[in-house]
Structures are given as C-alpha cells and as structure tokens.
Enzyme design. Structure first.
Site, PDB file in Angstrom:
ATOM      1  N   HIS A 194      -4.073   6.917   1.353  1.00 56.39           N
ATOM      2  CA  HIS A 194      -4.245   5.603   0.734  1.00 56.39           C
ATOM      3  C   HIS A 194      -5.631   5.090   1.116  1.00 56.39           C
ATOM      4  O   HIS A 194      -6.043   5.174   2.271  1.00 56.39           O
ATOM      5  CB  HIS A 194      -3.155   4.650   1.226  1.00 56.39           C
ATOM      6  CG  HIS A 194      -3.512   3.221   1.037  1.00 56.39           C
ATOM      7  ND1 HIS A 194      -3.844   2.707  -0.199  1.00 56.39           N
ATOM      8  CD2 HIS A 194      -3.627   2.188   1.913  1.00 56.39           C
ATOM      9  CE1 HIS A 194      -4.136   1.429  -0.067  1.00 56.39           C
ATOM     10  NE2 HIS A 194      -4.019   1.084   1.200  1.00 56.39           N
TER      11      HIS A 194
ATOM     12  N   CYS B 188       0.822  -1.224   0.000  1.00 53.83           N
ATOM     13  CA  CYS B 188       0.000   0.000   0.000  1.00 53.83           C
ATOM     14  C   CYS B 188       0.850   1.266   0.000  1.00 53.83           C
ATOM     15  O   CYS B 188       0.399   2.328  -0.430  1.00 53.83           O
ATOM     16  CB  CYS B 188      -0.923   0.018   1.205  1.00 53.83           C
ATOM     17  SG  CYS B 188      -1.952  -1.435   1.284  1.00 53.83           S
TER      18      CYS B 188
ATOM     19  N   ASN C 139     -10.001  -0.990  -2.211  1.00 55.30           N
ATOM     20  CA  ASN C 139      -8.588  -0.726  -1.923  1.00 55.30           C
ATOM     21  C   ASN C 139      -7.758  -1.248  -3.094  1.00 55.30           C
ATOM     22  O   ASN C 139      -7.704  -2.446  -3.327  1.00 55.30           O
ATOM     23  CB  ASN C 139      -8.220  -1.435  -0.610  1.00 55.30           C
ATOM     24  CG  ASN C 139      -6.770  -1.257  -0.219  1.00 55.30           C
ATOM     25  OD1 ASN C 139      -5.941  -0.827  -1.030  1.00 55.30           O
ATOM     26  ND2 ASN C 139      -6.441  -1.601   1.012  1.00 55.30           N
TER      27      ASN C 139
HETATM   28  O1  UT7 Z   1      -4.506  -1.327   2.752  1.00 53.27           O
HETATM   29  C1  UT7 Z   1      -3.825  -2.169   3.611  1.00 53.27           C
HETATM   30  C2  UT7 Z   1      -4.152  -1.886   4.985  1.00 53.27           C
HETATM   31  N1  UT7 Z   1      -5.370  -2.568   5.347  1.00 53.27           N
HETATM   32  C3  UT7 Z   1      -6.159  -2.021   6.225  1.00 53.27           C
HETATM   33  O2  UT7 Z   1      -5.898  -0.935   6.671  1.00 53.27           O
HETATM   34  C4  UT7 Z   1      -7.347  -2.819   6.714  1.00 53.27           C
HETATM   35  C5  UT7 Z   1      -7.602  -2.507   8.154  1.00 53.27           C
HETATM   36  N2  UT7 Z   1      -8.703  -3.269   8.731  1.00 53.27           N
HETATM   37  C6  UT7 Z   1      -9.984  -3.097   8.365  1.00 53.27           C
HETATM   38  O3  UT7 Z   1     -10.262  -2.310   7.488  1.00 53.27           O
HETATM   39  C7  UT7 Z   1     -11.049  -3.834   9.127  1.00 53.27           C
HETATM   40  O4  UT7 Z   1     -10.455  -4.529  10.206  1.00 53.27           O
HETATM   41  C8  UT7 Z   1     -11.867  -4.828   8.252  1.00 53.27           C
HETATM   42  C9  UT7 Z   1     -12.772  -4.061   7.306  1.00 53.27           C
HETATM   43  C10 UT7 Z   1     -10.937  -5.711   7.457  1.00 53.27           C
HETATM   44  C11 UT7 Z   1     -12.750  -5.708   9.116  1.00 53.27           C
HETATM   45  O5  UT7 Z   1     -13.593  -4.911   9.919  1.00 53.27           O
HETATM   46  P1  UT7 Z   1     -13.701  -5.213  11.490  1.00 53.27           P
HETATM   47  O6  UT7 Z   1     -14.655  -4.229  12.025  1.00 53.27           O
HETATM   48  O7  UT7 Z   1     -12.319  -5.206  12.061  1.00 53.27           O
HETATM   49  O8  UT7 Z   1     -14.372  -6.641  11.505  1.00 53.27           O
HETATM   50  P2  UT7 Z   1     -13.803  -8.026  12.076  1.00 53.27           P
HETATM   51  O9  UT7 Z   1     -12.697  -8.536  11.246  1.00 53.27           O
HETATM   52  O10 UT7 Z   1     -13.565  -7.903  13.540  1.00 53.27           O
HETATM   53  O11 UT7 Z   1     -15.053  -8.953  11.879  1.00 53.27           O
HETATM   54  C12 UT7 Z   1     -16.288  -8.712  12.596  1.00 53.27           C
HETATM   55  C13 UT7 Z   1     -17.258  -9.805  12.211  1.00 53.27           C
HETATM   56  C14 UT7 Z   1     -16.683 -11.208  12.376  1.00 53.27           C
HETATM   57  O12 UT7 Z   1     -17.744 -12.051  12.809  1.00 53.27           O
HETATM   58  P3  UT7 Z   1     -17.899 -12.436  14.381  1.00 53.27           P
HETATM   59  O13 UT7 Z   1     -16.607 -13.110  14.740  1.00 53.27           O
HETATM   60  O14 UT7 Z   1     -18.091 -11.139  15.090  1.00 53.27           O
HETATM   61  O15 UT7 Z   1     -19.079 -13.330  14.370  1.00 53.27           O
HETATM   62  C15 UT7 Z   1     -16.297 -11.596  10.976  1.00 53.27           C
HETATM   63  O16 UT7 Z   1     -16.300 -12.996  10.772  1.00 53.27           O
HETATM   64  O17 UT7 Z   1     -17.612  -9.695  10.842  1.00 53.27           O
HETATM   65  C16 UT7 Z   1     -17.381 -10.942  10.170  1.00 53.27           C
HETATM   66  N3  UT7 Z   1     -16.969 -10.643   8.808  1.00 53.27           N
HETATM   67  C17 UT7 Z   1     -17.835 -10.418   7.799  1.00 53.27           C
HETATM   68  N4  UT7 Z   1     -19.183 -10.451   7.783  1.00 53.27           N
HETATM   69  C18 UT7 Z   1     -19.767 -10.161   6.592  1.00 53.27           C
HETATM   70  C19 UT7 Z   1     -15.705 -10.493   8.316  1.00 53.27           C
HETATM   71  N5  UT7 Z   1     -15.757 -10.187   7.022  1.00 53.27           N
HETATM   72  C20 UT7 Z   1     -17.068 -10.131   6.678  1.00 53.27           C
HETATM   73  C21 UT7 Z   1     -17.740  -9.855   5.483  1.00 53.27           C
HETATM   74  N6  UT7 Z   1     -19.088  -9.881   5.483  1.00 53.27           N
HETATM   75  N7  UT7 Z   1     -17.083  -9.554   4.343  1.00 53.27           N
END
Ligand code: UT7
Length: 353
Positions: free
Chosen positions: A280, A114, A310
């Site tokens: 970014h 990135c 992204n």
């Molecule tokens: O460019 C490179 C740098 N990258 C970044 O900066 C990314 C940084 N991180 C993020 O943007 C966020 O952490 C994400 C968007 C990737 C994820 O969001 P989050 O609020 O951190 O969600 P999470 O990973 O904690 O997941 C929450 C819940 C989980 O379910 P449980 O365990 O609470 O039942 C996941 O399994 O959401 C679930 N989940 C989804 N549900 C529906 C994860 N992905 C999805 C999805 N659709 N696509």
C-alpha cells in the site's frame, strides 16, 4: 476446492495533476519537505461537481471487466472499498451498480481504509472458493481532495493524499497452484483515533469524556446529538481527518513485515520466492523500510506514490495494475500485497499469477 484468480484489472486516475509546488501556493509547505518525508512528487485531484468516487470507480471497473473477457451482466457480486464515499449512506456499491446498469446482485461496502482492498479481496476469495459467486467485481476508489484541509493547519495530512480508483474481476480457477494462495487480516483498536475522521460519525460523542469531547470538538457529549457541526469545530479544523503521523509510521513499519511473514509462513514460502511486492502506497520511506527488512531488490517492489500520493483503498489495485501493464507481473509470478492504515487495520495476500 476452487481457488480465486484475478481475471481482469484496471485503474483510472483523474486528469488533473497537482504538484507539490501547487500545494505550496495554498499552505506553508515545499517540494523538498514533501519529497524527503514521503517520496510524493505529484498527485491527481478529481473535478469537484463533475466527478465522484463512484465515477472514478466506474472507469476502472469498465477496464477490469473488459480485460476479464466478460460483460457487466456477468458480474454476480460487487465489493466497494472506500473511505471517501459519495454519500454517508447508501454506500458506493449500489451507486456503482446503478452506473454500470447491473441488476440486483449484492453490493457490499467495505470500510477498512488503506486495508480496504485486501479486506475486500479476502471476502471475495471466500465467496469464490465456496462456489457462491463466479464473477466478483472488487473496486477500491477514493476522492480525498474534496475533504482535506488545504490550509497550513492541515498540511501534515493534505499533502499526502490523492484521488483514483483500481478494480479487479475475481473468478474461480482450477489451474494447479494458481490464484490467491492466502490472505491475512488484522485490526487493533488502540490506534482508532490516531488516523481518523471523527466528526462525521453520528455516535462519536457518546463515548467521549468531557475532555476528549472538547478535544475533538463535541461541545456536549450527553446531548441528543446526531451529526452536528459547530463554528468551534470549523474554527478548530475538526471537520477534517487527523493523523498522528509518527505514531502511524511506527506501527506501519512493524506490521507490514509481520503480516507479510505470516502469509509466507502459511504457504511455506520464503521472501526469496516473492517476484513482486505491491505495498500500500502510504509513504515511500515505509515501502523502502519494508523492502530492506525483506531483503528484496528494487525490481521486486512496485512504488508509484511519487505520481499519485496515497490513494488509500485504491493504492494497491492501481499499483498492481501498473505493474501488470508494465509486464512486471507475469504468468506464474508470486505477488505479495500488503497494507496498513486507519483503524488500525492491516493485511496481506499472496497470489500466484
Ligand atoms: O496510509 C495510511 C497510513 N498512513 C501512514 O502510514 C502515514 C505515516 N506517517 C508518515 O508518513 C509521516 O509521519 C508524515 C509524512 C505524515 C510526516 O512525516 P514526519 O517525518 O513524521 O514529520 P512530522 O509530522 O514529525 O513533522 C516534522 C515537522 C513539523 O515541524 P516542527 O514541529 O518540527 O517544527 C511539522 O509541523 O514538519 C512539519 N510539517 C510540514 N512542513 C512542511 C508537517 N507537515 C508539513 C508539510 N510541509 N506538509
């Protein structure tokens, strides 16, 4: 000493629009989750077997070259940033050179994910300032959609990324106060496996203990190795990128403001001097968090993750080009670029347009 200016800029995204609802046909996800957690509404996917990272880059470069008022024969150095190259090696730099028909100038490939565009910009800036090159073609391009896990197992990663390319032509300028004022680059190995595509690497197994080797899908860390894909890796989804989203998020919201502050400090400028921040495009929530910390109004921050997802190394030049085309980056404006991503790597640049 010369300063470096952006003399031409262009971007290209594939035609095919993939909405959140389209993704929900393939995995357990939904439009509301993706919008609320990331801000993404749709992204572009390139055509497999027809387009490649390099072909996307070519189109962006042609626009940048034309806008710079030069021809491709004037390009004296190429820098290509991507994490999704056409081949494992050689890098896309030479493939771009071939596609554009540019003779034997140097072609450098940047592997900083990135932050790749900002790393490339900083490298180009040094070459231009010393007078070594006069027309550097810098491109960030990605074809993510060919390497993502579109089953529910991969939903935490695959809904985020999109394909596209953005390019600039960099030239020396003697215009008082104009051009790249400063660049700042950082990396931190502690996050190396938090956002990574491990199994494509040929030495990954050598440093892993038995437990980690099993975790990442290397059945025999002491074997004679090379790149090997086993059924176990395929079954476990270890042939795709992995991300600890929450960990990456926490680092990102700390490092973005920090590295922007560093650039402002180095130039004796203040957040109120920024006319346009191009972060970014990792996550709309991250951009909004950074905006709030810096106290910038909406019109001074450019976000387009809603349309493209992204696009990693391409996200900053695509966003910068869009802002420029919309008349939001004007002569004399102070433009701030900042990125954070896999590595971890992060960086910033301040440009007086
Ligand atoms: O460019 C490179 C740098 N990258 C970044 O900066 C990314 C940084 N991180 C993020 O943007 C966020 O952490 C994400 C968007 C990737 C994820 O969001 P989050 O609020 O951190 O969600 P999470 O990973 O904690 O997941 C929450 C819940 C989980 O379910 P449980 O365990 O609470 O039942 C996941 O399994 O959401 C679930 N989940 C989804 N549900 C529906 C994860 N992905 C999805 C999805 N659709 N696509």
């Amino acid at each position: 000493m010369n300063r470096t200016k952006i003399a031409g800029i262009g971007f290209h995204v594939p035609e095919r629009v993939v909405t959140n609802d389209d993704l929900a046909q393939h995995m357990d996800t939904n439009d509301q989750w993706i919008r609320e957690r990331t801000g993404i509404e749709e992204r572009r996917f390139a055509k497999k077997h027809e387009e490649t990272t390099t072909t996307l880059a070519v189109k962006a470069c042609e626009i940048a070259i034309e806008r710079a008022g030069i021809t491709k024969d004037d390009v004296d150095f190429i820098i290509f940033a991507t994490l999704s190259p056409d081949y494992y090696f050689p890098g896309c730099g030479v493939l771009l050179q071939r596609a554009l028909g540019i003779k034997d100038v140097g072609a450098l490939d940047i592997r900083n994910q990135c932050s790749g565009f900002i790393y490339g910009l900083s490298v180009a800036d040094q070459f231009i300032k010393t007078g070594m090159y006069k027309n550097i073609l810098l491109v960030g391009a990605e074809f993510h959609s060919c390497g993502l896990d579109f089953t529910t197992r991969g939903r935490g990663v695959s809904v985020i990324f999109g394909d596209g390319a953005g390019a600039v032509v960099l030239q020396p300028t003697q215009e008082e106060g104009k051009g790249i004022l400063t660049t700042h680059l950082h990396s931190d190995w502690t996050g190396a496996e938090q956002l990574a595509y491990i199994n494509q690497g040929c030495h990954g197994g050598h440093w892993l203990d038995e437990e980690k080797a099993a975790q990442y899908g290397y059945p025999d860390a002491d074997g004679l190795g090379g790149i090997f894909i086993t059924q176990e890796m395929l079954d476990g989804g270890h042939t795709y990128p992995n991300m600890n989203g929450k960990h990456v998020f926490k680092f990102a919201v700390t490092k973005f403001p920090e590295v922007i502050g560093e650039a402002l400090f180095a130039t004796n400028l203040d957040t109120t001097d920024i006319d346009m921040l191009i972060p970014h495009q990792a996550n709309l929530r991250i951009s909004q968090f950074v905006q709030k910390i810096l106290g910038l109004p909406d019109e001074k921050v450019w976000n387009n993750i809603q349309k493209y997802g992204n696009t990693t190394a391409a996200s900053i030049p695509i966003a910068l080009c869009e802002a420029f085309e919309a008349g939001k980056v004007k002569d004399g404006d102070l433009v701030c670029l900042a990125a954070f991503g896999s590595g971890f790597t992060w960086g910033s640049a301040l440009i007086r347009w």
